[in-house]
Scaffold this motif. Structure first.
Motif, PDB file in Angstrom:
ATOM      1  N   ARG A  39     -91.589  -0.340  17.400  1.00 14.74           N
ATOM      2  CA  ARG A  39     -90.582  -1.405  17.360  1.00 14.74           C
ATOM      3  C   ARG A  39     -90.869  -2.450  16.291  1.00 14.74           C
ATOM      4  NH1 ARG A  39     -88.343  -2.713  23.244  1.00 14.74           N
ATOM      5  NH2 ARG A  39     -88.203  -0.596  23.990  1.00 14.74           N
ATOM      6  N   GLY A  40     -92.024  -2.343  15.660  1.00 16.19           N
ATOM      7  CA  GLY A  40     -92.398  -3.336  14.659  1.00 16.19           C
ATOM      8  C   GLY A  40     -92.772  -4.672  15.275  1.00 16.19           C
ATOM      9  N   ALA A  41     -93.196  -4.649  16.521  1.00 14.53           N
ATOM     10  CA  ALA A  41     -93.534  -5.891  17.226  1.00 14.53           C
ATOM     11  C   ALA A  41     -94.867  -6.448  16.728  1.00 14.53           C
ATOM     12  CB  ALA A  41     -93.618  -5.631  18.730  1.00 14.53           C
ATOM     13  N   GLU A  42     -94.964  -7.757  16.737  1.00 14.55           N
ATOM     14  CA  GLU A  42     -96.233  -8.413  16.413  1.00 14.55           C
ATOM     15  C   GLU A  42     -97.040  -8.522  17.701  1.00 14.55           C
ATOM     16  OE1 GLU A  42     -95.820 -12.083  14.331  1.00 14.55           O
ATOM     17  OE2 GLU A  42     -94.326 -11.262  12.960  1.00 14.55           O
ATOM     18  N   TYR A  43     -98.340  -8.257  17.600  1.00 21.32           N
ATOM     19  CA  TYR A  43     -99.209  -8.357  18.760  1.00 21.32           C
ATOM     20  C   TYR A  43    -100.652  -8.515  18.309  1.00 21.32           C
ATOM     21  CZ  TYR A  43    -100.142  -3.421  17.826  1.00 21.32           C
ATOM     22  OH  TYR A  43    -100.481  -2.233  17.228  1.00 21.32           O
ATOM     23  N   ARG A  44    -101.500  -8.885  19.248  1.00 18.24           N
ATOM     24  CA  ARG A  44    -102.935  -9.026  19.003  1.00 18.24           C
ATOM     25  C   ARG A  44    -103.668  -8.263  20.088  1.00 18.24           C
ATOM     26  NH1 ARG A  44    -106.881 -12.428  20.981  1.00 18.24           N
ATOM     27  NH2 ARG A  44    -105.377 -13.660  22.131  1.00 18.24           N
ATOM     28  N   VAL A  45    -104.720  -7.543  19.708  1.00 19.87           N
ATOM     29  CA  VAL A  45    -105.521  -6.779  20.660  1.00 19.87           C
ATOM     30  C   VAL A  45    -106.837  -7.507  20.904  1.00 19.87           C
ATOM     31  CG1 VAL A  45    -106.794  -4.620  21.030  1.00 19.87           C
ATOM     32  CG2 VAL A  45    -104.505  -4.564  20.012  1.00 19.87           C
ATOM     33  N   ASN A  46    -107.231  -7.588  22.151  1.00 18.96           N
ATOM     34  CA  ASN A  46    -108.520  -8.131  22.554  1.00 18.96           C
ATOM     35  C   ASN A  46    -109.251  -7.001  23.275  1.00 18.96           C
ATOM     36  OD1 ASN A  46    -110.624  -9.896  23.150  1.00 18.96           O
ATOM     37  ND2 ASN A  46    -109.646 -10.610  25.023  1.00 18.96           N
ATOM     38  N   PHE A  48    -101.668  -8.962  23.488  1.00 24.18           N
ATOM     39  CA  PHE A  48    -100.886 -10.187  23.607  1.00 24.18           C
ATOM     40  C   PHE A  48     -99.693 -10.070  22.666  1.00 24.18           C
ATOM     41  CE2 PHE A  48    -105.154 -11.346  24.852  1.00 24.18           C
ATOM     42  CZ  PHE A  48    -104.941 -12.125  25.974  1.00 24.18           C
ATOM     43  N   THR A  49     -98.497 -10.266  23.192  1.00 29.81           N
ATOM     44  CA  THR A  49     -97.273 -10.216  22.409  1.00 29.81           C
ATOM     45  C   THR A  49     -96.276 -11.179  23.051  1.00 29.81           C
ATOM     46  OG1 THR A  49     -95.647  -8.709  21.394  1.00 29.81           O
ATOM     47  CG2 THR A  49     -96.272  -8.258  23.687  1.00 29.81           C
ATOM     48  N   LEU A  65     -95.091  -0.544  20.830  1.00 32.06           N
ATOM     49  CA  LEU A  65     -94.982  -1.811  20.097  1.00 32.06           C
ATOM     50  C   LEU A  65     -94.945  -1.558  18.599  1.00 32.06           C
ATOM     51  CD1 LEU A  65     -97.439  -3.991  22.197  1.00 32.06           C
ATOM     52  CD2 LEU A  65     -94.949  -4.258  22.079  1.00 32.06           C
ATOM     53  N   ASP A  66     -95.800  -0.637  18.115  1.00 28.10           N
ATOM     54  CA  ASP A  66     -95.807  -0.293  16.689  1.00 28.10           C
ATOM     55  C   ASP A  66     -94.452   0.276  16.265  1.00 28.10           C
ATOM     56  OD1 ASP A  66     -98.417  -1.116  16.239  1.00 28.10           O
ATOM     57  OD2 ASP A  66     -99.267   0.870  16.630  1.00 28.10           O
ATOM     58  N   ASP A 119    -102.870   3.177  24.805  1.00 25.06           N
ATOM     59  CA  ASP A 119    -102.402   3.841  23.579  1.00 25.06           C
ATOM     60  C   ASP A 119    -100.885   4.004  23.547  1.00 25.06           C
ATOM     61  OD1 ASP A 119    -104.981   4.064  22.523  1.00 25.06           O
ATOM     62  OD2 ASP A 119    -105.335   5.964  23.565  1.00 25.06           O
ATOM     63  N   GLU A 120    -100.285   4.316  24.690  1.00 21.78           N
ATOM     64  CA  GLU A 120     -98.825   4.468  24.748  1.00 21.78           C
ATOM     65  C   GLU A 120     -98.116   3.140  24.498  1.00 21.78           C
ATOM     66  OE1 GLU A 120     -95.225   5.525  27.845  1.00 21.78           O
ATOM     67  OE2 GLU A 120     -97.249   6.161  28.360  1.00 21.78           O
TER      68      GLU A 120
END
Length: 70
Positions: free
Chosen positions: A35-42, A54-55, A32-33, A26-27
């Motif tokens: 910073r506006g980073a793009e990522y994918r959660v699995n 994954f980022t 990442l949120d 969660d942290e």
């Protein structure tokens, strides 16, 4: 052992991804949120007790962030 700039660039260029074991899903996701980073959660927590994010880093190397259930 000191790595010169050319060697560092070769390592970055030749790397597909880096996998890291991390502690607080969660942290990390919140950071990442923010910073506006793009990522994918699995989310495989129900089957194998693992969540992943994954980022990419600034050098465009894929980061596999692994969070194992306690």
């Amino acid at each position: 052992h000191r790595v010169d700039r050319r060697q560092r660039q070769m390592c970055i260029r030749d790397s597909h991804h880096v996998a890291l074991r991390c502690g607080d899903f969660d942290e990390v996701k919140a950071r990442l949120d923010a910073r506006g980073a793009e990522y994918r959660v699995n989310d495989r927590s129900a089957s194998i007790g693992l969540k992943q994010i994954f980022t990419t880093d600034p050098n465009n190397v894929l980061l596999e962030l692994n969070f194992f259930a306690p």
